[in-house]
Design an enzyme around this catalytic site. Structure first.
Site, PDB file in Angstrom:
ATOM      1  N   GLY A  84     -12.989 -20.481   3.544  1.00  0.00           N
ATOM      2  CA  GLY A  84     -13.304 -21.903   3.757  1.00  0.00           C
ATOM      3  C   GLY A  84     -14.134 -22.420   2.602  1.00  0.00           C
ATOM      4  N   THR A  95     -19.848 -23.764  12.760  1.00  0.00           N
ATOM      5  CA  THR A  95     -20.516 -24.062  14.029  1.00  0.00           C
ATOM      6  C   THR A  95     -19.502 -23.856  15.154  1.00  0.00           C
ATOM      7  OG1 THR A  95     -21.872 -25.667  12.881  1.00  0.00           O
ATOM      8  CG2 THR A  95     -21.792 -25.828  15.291  1.00  0.00           C
ATOM      9  N   GLU A 109     -25.249 -22.664   9.709  1.00  0.00           N
ATOM     10  CA  GLU A 109     -25.756 -23.361   8.527  1.00  0.00           C
ATOM     11  C   GLU A 109     -26.438 -24.665   8.948  1.00  0.00           C
ATOM     12  OE1 GLU A 109     -26.066 -22.348   5.358  1.00  0.00           O
ATOM     13  OE2 GLU A 109     -27.227 -24.190   5.427  1.00  0.00           O
ATOM     14  N   GLU A 139     -25.549 -32.915   4.332  1.00  0.00           N
ATOM     15  CA  GLU A 139     -24.847 -33.399   3.151  1.00  0.00           C
ATOM     16  C   GLU A 139     -25.739 -34.387   2.402  1.00  0.00           C
ATOM     17  OE1 GLU A 139     -20.792 -34.626   4.064  1.00  0.00           O
ATOM     18  OE2 GLU A 139     -20.600 -32.883   5.368  1.00  0.00           O
ATOM     19  N   LYS A 182     -27.779 -23.579  17.032  1.00  0.00           N
ATOM     20  CA  LYS A 182     -27.141 -24.527  16.103  1.00  0.00           C
ATOM     21  C   LYS A 182     -26.720 -25.797  16.847  1.00  0.00           C
ATOM     22  CE  LYS A 182     -25.157 -26.525  12.779  1.00  0.00           C
ATOM     23  NZ  LYS A 182     -25.863 -27.123  11.673  1.00  0.00           N
ATOM     24  N   LEU A 183     -26.097 -25.624  18.003  1.00  0.00           N
ATOM     25  CA  LEU A 183     -25.661 -26.799  18.770  1.00  0.00           C
ATOM     26  C   LEU A 183     -26.881 -27.602  19.236  1.00  0.00           C
ATOM     27  CD1 LEU A 183     -22.768 -25.396  21.013  1.00  0.00           C
ATOM     28  CD2 LEU A 183     -22.631 -26.494  18.778  1.00  0.00           C
ATOM     29  N   CYS A 201     -20.377 -33.565  12.122  1.00  0.00           N
ATOM     30  CA  CYS A 201     -20.914 -32.576  13.067  1.00  0.00           C
ATOM     31  C   CYS A 201     -21.671 -33.104  14.283  1.00  0.00           C
ATOM     32  CB  CYS A 201     -21.776 -31.592  12.316  1.00  0.00           C
ATOM     33  SG  CYS A 201     -20.770 -30.593  11.202  1.00  0.00           S
ATOM     34  N   GLN A 211     -21.552 -35.652  16.448  1.00  0.00           N
ATOM     35  CA  GLN A 211     -20.764 -35.970  17.646  1.00  0.00           C
ATOM     36  C   GLN A 211     -19.985 -34.744  18.125  1.00  0.00           C
ATOM     37  OE1 GLN A 211     -18.705 -39.743  18.000  1.00  0.00           O
ATOM     38  NE2 GLN A 211     -16.805 -38.657  18.306  1.00  0.00           N
ATOM     39  N   ARG A 222     -28.671 -50.738   7.887  1.00  0.00           N
ATOM     40  CA  ARG A 222     -29.489 -49.584   7.483  1.00  0.00           C
ATOM     41  C   ARG A 222     -30.934 -49.957   7.192  1.00  0.00           C
ATOM     42  NH1 ARG A 222     -27.416 -44.462   8.257  1.00  0.00           N
ATOM     43  NH2 ARG A 222     -25.175 -44.553   8.040  1.00  0.00           N
TER      44      ARG A 222
HETATM   45  P1  NAD Z   1     -14.413 -28.530   5.627  1.00  0.00           P
HETATM   46  O1  NAD Z   1     -13.311 -29.139   6.373  1.00  0.00           O
HETATM   47  O2  NAD Z   1     -15.049 -29.262   4.490  1.00  0.00           O
HETATM   48  O3  NAD Z   1     -13.942 -27.111   5.018  1.00  0.00           O
HETATM   49  C1  NAD Z   1     -13.246 -26.149   5.744  1.00  0.00           C
HETATM   50  C2  NAD Z   1     -12.275 -25.452   4.806  1.00  0.00           C
HETATM   51  O4  NAD Z   1     -11.691 -24.330   5.490  1.00  0.00           O
HETATM   52  C3  NAD Z   1     -11.092 -26.319   4.364  1.00  0.00           C
HETATM   53  O5  NAD Z   1     -11.062 -26.382   2.947  1.00  0.00           O
HETATM   54  C4  NAD Z   1      -9.852 -25.605   4.928  1.00  0.00           C
HETATM   55  O6  NAD Z   1      -8.731 -25.684   4.071  1.00  0.00           O
HETATM   56  C5  NAD Z   1     -10.362 -24.180   5.034  1.00  0.00           C
HETATM   57  N1  NAD Z   1      -9.620 -23.340   5.980  1.00  0.00           N
HETATM   58  C6  NAD Z   1      -9.292 -23.640   7.270  1.00  0.00           C
HETATM   59  N2  NAD Z   1      -8.666 -22.596   7.839  1.00  0.00           N
HETATM   60  C7  NAD Z   1      -8.580 -21.622   6.888  1.00  0.00           C
HETATM   61  C8  NAD Z   1      -8.061 -20.303   6.872  1.00  0.00           C
HETATM   62  N3  NAD Z   1      -7.509 -19.764   7.959  1.00  0.00           N
HETATM   63  N4  NAD Z   1      -8.139 -19.588   5.730  1.00  0.00           N
HETATM   64  C9  NAD Z   1      -8.706 -20.103   4.622  1.00  0.00           C
HETATM   65  N5  NAD Z   1      -9.244 -21.350   4.578  1.00  0.00           N
HETATM   66  C10 NAD Z   1      -9.188 -22.097   5.698  1.00  0.00           C
HETATM   67  O7  NAD Z   1     -15.514 -28.127   6.709  1.00  0.00           O
HETATM   68  P2  NAD Z   1     -17.098 -28.065   6.509  1.00  0.00           P
HETATM   69  O8  NAD Z   1     -17.683 -29.420   6.566  1.00  0.00           O
HETATM   70  O9  NAD Z   1     -17.420 -27.180   5.356  1.00  0.00           O
HETATM   71  O10 NAD Z   1     -17.515 -27.342   7.869  1.00  0.00           O
HETATM   72  C11 NAD Z   1     -17.226 -26.000   8.096  1.00  0.00           C
HETATM   73  C12 NAD Z   1     -17.997 -25.537   9.310  1.00  0.00           C
HETATM   74  O11 NAD Z   1     -19.396 -25.593   9.042  1.00  0.00           O
HETATM   75  C13 NAD Z   1     -17.778 -26.375  10.573  1.00  0.00           C
HETATM   76  O12 NAD Z   1     -17.804 -25.519  11.674  1.00  0.00           O
HETATM   77  C14 NAD Z   1     -18.983 -27.282  10.597  1.00  0.00           C
HETATM   78  O13 NAD Z   1     -19.330 -27.648  11.918  1.00  0.00           O
HETATM   79  C15 NAD Z   1     -20.067 -26.408  10.020  1.00  0.00           C
HETATM   80  N6  NAD Z   1     -21.149 -27.130   9.343  1.00  0.00           N
HETATM   81  C16 NAD Z   1     -20.860 -28.179   8.518  1.00  0.00           C
HETATM   82  C17 NAD Z   1     -21.894 -28.816   7.838  1.00  0.00           C
HETATM   83  C18 NAD Z   1     -21.619 -29.972   6.922  1.00  0.00           C
HETATM   84  O14 NAD Z   1     -22.572 -30.543   6.419  1.00  0.00           O
HETATM   85  N7  NAD Z   1     -20.391 -30.346   6.664  1.00  0.00           N
HETATM   86  C19 NAD Z   1     -23.216 -28.351   7.973  1.00  0.00           C
HETATM   87  C20 NAD Z   1     -23.459 -27.270   8.812  1.00  0.00           C
HETATM   88  C21 NAD Z   1     -22.409 -26.667   9.491  1.00  0.00           C
HETATM   89  C1  UGA Z   2     -26.629 -32.831  10.035  1.00  0.00           C
HETATM   90  C2  UGA Z   2     -27.925 -32.028  10.197  1.00  0.00           C
HETATM   91  O1  UGA Z   2     -29.007 -32.781   9.646  1.00  0.00           O
HETATM   92  C3  UGA Z   2     -27.826 -30.679   9.489  1.00  0.00           C
HETATM   93  O2  UGA Z   2     -29.003 -29.912   9.740  1.00  0.00           O
HETATM   94  C4  UGA Z   2     -26.605 -29.937  10.011  1.00  0.00           C
HETATM   95  O3  UGA Z   2     -26.454 -28.704   9.327  1.00  0.00           O
HETATM   96  C5  UGA Z   2     -25.361 -30.777   9.803  1.00  0.00           C
HETATM   97  O4  UGA Z   2     -25.538 -32.053  10.498  1.00  0.00           O
HETATM   98  C6  UGA Z   2     -24.131 -30.161  10.363  1.00  0.00           C
HETATM   99  O5  UGA Z   2     -24.200 -29.326  11.236  1.00  0.00           O
HETATM  100  O6  UGA Z   2     -23.086 -30.602   9.876  1.00  0.00           O
HETATM  101  P1  UGA Z   2     -25.550 -34.330   8.132  1.00  0.00           P
HETATM  102  O7  UGA Z   2     -24.652 -34.764   9.215  1.00  0.00           O
HETATM  103  O8  UGA Z   2     -24.962 -33.883   6.858  1.00  0.00           O
HETATM  104  O9  UGA Z   2     -26.471 -33.116   8.653  1.00  0.00           O
HETATM  105  O10 UGA Z   2     -26.569 -35.509   7.768  1.00  0.00           O
HETATM  106  P2  UGA Z   2     -27.873 -36.104   8.483  1.00  0.00           P
HETATM  107  O11 UGA Z   2     -28.875 -36.370   7.451  1.00  0.00           O
HETATM  108  O12 UGA Z   2     -28.296 -35.268   9.628  1.00  0.00           O
HETATM  109  O13 UGA Z   2     -27.353 -37.498   9.014  1.00  0.00           O
HETATM  110  C7  UGA Z   2     -26.415 -37.594  10.066  1.00  0.00           C
HETATM  111  C8  UGA Z   2     -26.204 -39.047  10.428  1.00  0.00           C
HETATM  112  O14 UGA Z   2     -27.359 -39.575  11.088  1.00  0.00           O
HETATM  113  C9  UGA Z   2     -25.965 -39.952   9.222  1.00  0.00           C
HETATM  114  O15 UGA Z   2     -24.990 -40.916   9.541  1.00  0.00           O
HETATM  115  C10 UGA Z   2     -27.308 -40.594   9.000  1.00  0.00           C
HETATM  116  O16 UGA Z   2     -27.222 -41.819   8.339  1.00  0.00           O
HETATM  117  C11 UGA Z   2     -27.786 -40.751  10.425  1.00  0.00           C
HETATM  118  N1  UGA Z   2     -29.246 -40.849  10.545  1.00  0.00           N
HETATM  119  C12 UGA Z   2     -30.027 -39.797  10.200  1.00  0.00           C
HETATM  120  C13 UGA Z   2     -29.804 -42.009  11.030  1.00  0.00           C
HETATM  121  O17 UGA Z   2     -29.106 -42.970  11.364  1.00  0.00           O
HETATM  122  N2  UGA Z   2     -31.163 -42.087  11.146  1.00  0.00           N
HETATM  123  C14 UGA Z   2     -31.979 -41.049  10.802  1.00  0.00           C
HETATM  124  O18 UGA Z   2     -33.221 -41.187  10.933  1.00  0.00           O
HETATM  125  C15 UGA Z   2     -31.386 -39.880  10.310  1.00  0.00           C
END
Ligand code: NAD
Ligand code: UGA
Length: 459
Positions: A8, A128, A156, A160, A215-216, A271, A273, A437
């Site tokens: 991934g 997650t 993680e 972002e 994490k959840l 993430c 929602q 905002r």
């Molecule tokens: P993403 O969609 O950006 O990336 C996932 C990647 O996995 C894609 O490039 C897809 O092509 C690849 N993939 C899917 N199935 C595959 C397989 N079988 N073999 C090889 N590659 C495969 O997703 P993301 O945002 O990086 O999120 C990944 C996970 O991490 C989710 O569970 C998410 O909830 C969690 N997470 C995301 C964030 C975030 O900020 N985006 C933060 C913390 C946790």
């Molecule tokens: C969030 C968590 O902060 C990370 O710890 C977690 O790893 C990640 O989700 C995940 O599991 O994907 P992220 O969604 O990248 O990170 O960004 P946030 O900074 O948390 O913002 C989420 C949303 O809430 C954004 O739309 C942001 O604008 C909004 N937000 C945040 C507000 O409206 N008000 C705030 O005070 C903070």
């Protein structure tokens, strides 16, 4: 040399592995993905994701001890530790649709590992996932029976836009493992990777279920704070209180703290929602309907917040926006990312398109194709029909010129620098600004002549 692979190459896999490679020159890291185009982008100067500071790190280690490859089987075979960071979206169809996490990609990755691995592996659940996933994955791996596997949960927490800072100085690294000798050894091996740069006291080990659940819960708590302050914003609008003043006063209580109290048009991102709905589904499956309902309100409040914002625009513009030009500033779900997943901007556009408004969108980082794809996925009409109402602009000035109203959906810093006097001259009168905002200088805008609506602020 320890070899790490990560299945991934997304927002988590890419930056996380780049950081491990950067901090651990003695470890060889390979990021794998089934998407060859994504891998090609990671190997180019135009990375598939925008994240401040990421390119600088990738440039230093790519080709030395960081590799991106679509040869998934080979990557699996060579690695000692395999992270799985594939997407786990909300299920669209079938049992639990709309709430449960879709674990198809996860299971496919696990089955791939099971079928090609020939040496012992530590498999790390980075995505997650619902509680008990590690257990299920363990069964899939062990049923293959070709080699031995240890499965760890290592969620993680990066956000972002700040991923590099978050990965450099994480509040904690969480490792969940089984409490037997094999599990403890695996957790120690993973901890020693992070210990290259994370202080030991920040590396927390727990049982697998606590780690998966934490994490959840963490995401639910963060989102809950946003929904709480957004609920307060509604009280402020009715009462004359100012939501930023309330947030400041409340957040100065050290038990509450100042972060995540910024009222907004509604939270977005891939993430919050998804993970809350996943928790809601878990609670319902466990017969905890009241707990499920409690957390579900965090998402419901968020939906209401987005709706209220659009309705405010429509009411403000004398109850009709048909054919009126509305500049939408920002399309990403937050600043410093090009990611639009669950962005409030999408819902705002959907509603304004329904009302047949003319929308001019500007976002400094979101690709145009992404905007068209997002709008197509929520509007039940052909793209050509959407394109009669929506234009994508290359600057904020272009979007705002001749508009009836400006709506701010993302808090990009550059929006504070817009020459609003110049913009005002071109706009229809009265000229409206809806600041979703609270990033603009409202007093200055009113002085110019704008009618300003902001979240949780007196008129
Ligand atoms: P993403 O969609 O950006 O990336 C996932 C990647 O996995 C894609 O490039 C897809 O092509 C690849 N993939 C899917 N199935 C595959 C397989 N079988 N073999 C090889 N590659 C495969 O997703 P993301 O945002 O990086 O999120 C990944 C996970 O991490 C989710 O569970 C998410 O909830 C969690 N997470 C995301 C964030 C975030 O900020 N985006 C933060 C913390 C946790
Ligand atoms: C969030 C968590 O902060 C990370 O710890 C977690 O790893 C990640 O989700 C995940 O599991 O994907 P992220 O969604 O990248 O990170 O960004 P946030 O900074 O948390 O913002 C989420 C949303 O809430 C954004 O739309 C942001 O604008 C909004 N937000 C945040 C507000 O409206 N008000 C705030 O005070 C903070």
């Amino acid at each position: 040399m320890v070899k790490i692979a990560c299945i991934g190459a997304g927002y988590v896999g890419g930056p996380t592995m780049a950081m491990i490679a950067y901090k651990c020159p003695d470890i060889r890291v390979t990021v794998l993905d089934i998407s060859s185009s994504r891998i090609a982008a990671w190997n180019s100067n135009n990375l598939p994701i925008y994240e401040p500071g990421l390119m600088e790190i990738v440039e230093q280690v790519r080709g030395k001890n960081l590799f991106f490859s679509d040869q998934v089987d080979q990557g699996i075979q060579e690695a000692d530790i395999i992270f799985v960071a594939v997407n786990t979206p909300t299920k669209k169809l079938g049992l639990g649709a709309g709430r449960a996490a879709d674990l198809t990609f996860w299971e496919l990755a696990a089955r791939r590992i099971a079928s090609v691995a020939t040496t012992p592996k530590i498999v790390v659940e980075k995505s997650t996932v619902p509680i008990k996933t590690a257990e299920a994955i363990s069964s899939v791996l062990h049923a293959a029976g070709k080699t031995s596997f240890s499965v760890l949960s290592n969620p993680e927490f990066l956000a972002e836009g700040t991923a590099i800072t978050d990965l450099t100085m994480p509040d904690r690294v969480l490792i969940g493992g089984t409490m037997d000798e094999k599990g403890i050894k695996a957790a120690q091996a993973l901890a020693s990777v992070y210990a290259h740069w994370v202080p030991r006291e920040r590396i927390l080990t727990t049982n697998v279920w606590s780690s998966e659940l934490s994490k959840l819960v963490a995401n639910s708590f963060l989102a809950q704070r946003v929904s709480s302050i957004n609920a307060v914003s509604a009280i402020c609008e009715k009462s004359g209180a100012d939501v930023d003043e309330v947030a400041r006063a409340v957040g100065m209580d050290s038990r509450i703290g100042p972060k995540f109290l910024k009222a907004s048009v509604g939270f977005g991102g891939s993430c919050f929602q998804k993970d809350i709905l996943n928790l809601v589904y878990l609670c319902e499956s466990m017969g905890l309907a009241d707990v499920a309902e409690y957390f579900h309100w965090v998402v419901k409040m968020n939906d209401l917040q987005k709706q209220k914002f659009v309705e405010r625009i429509i009411h403000g513009l004398f109850n009709t926006v048909t054919s009126k030009k509305i500049a939408l500033l920002g399309f990403a779900f937050k600043k410093d990312t090009g990611d639009t997943r669950e962005s409030a901007a999408i819902e705002i556009c959907r509603r304004l398109i329904e009302e047949k408004a003319q929308i001019a969108i500007y976002d400094p980082k979101v690709e145009h194709e992404q905007i068209w794809s997002d709008l197509s996925s929520v509007c039940p009409v052909e793209l050509v029909e959407i394109q009669k109402l929506v234009t994508i602009c290359s600057s904020a000035l272009e979007a705002c010129s001749n508009a009836h109203a400006i709506a701010v959906a993302t808090e990009w810093d550059e929006f504070k620098m817009i020459d609003f006097e110049k913009v005002y001259e071109t706009m229809s009168k009265p000229s409206f600004i809806f600041d979703g905002r609270n990033v603009l200088d409202h007093a200055a805008l009113r002085k110019i002549g704008f009618v300003v609506y902001a979240i949780g602020k007196p008129l």
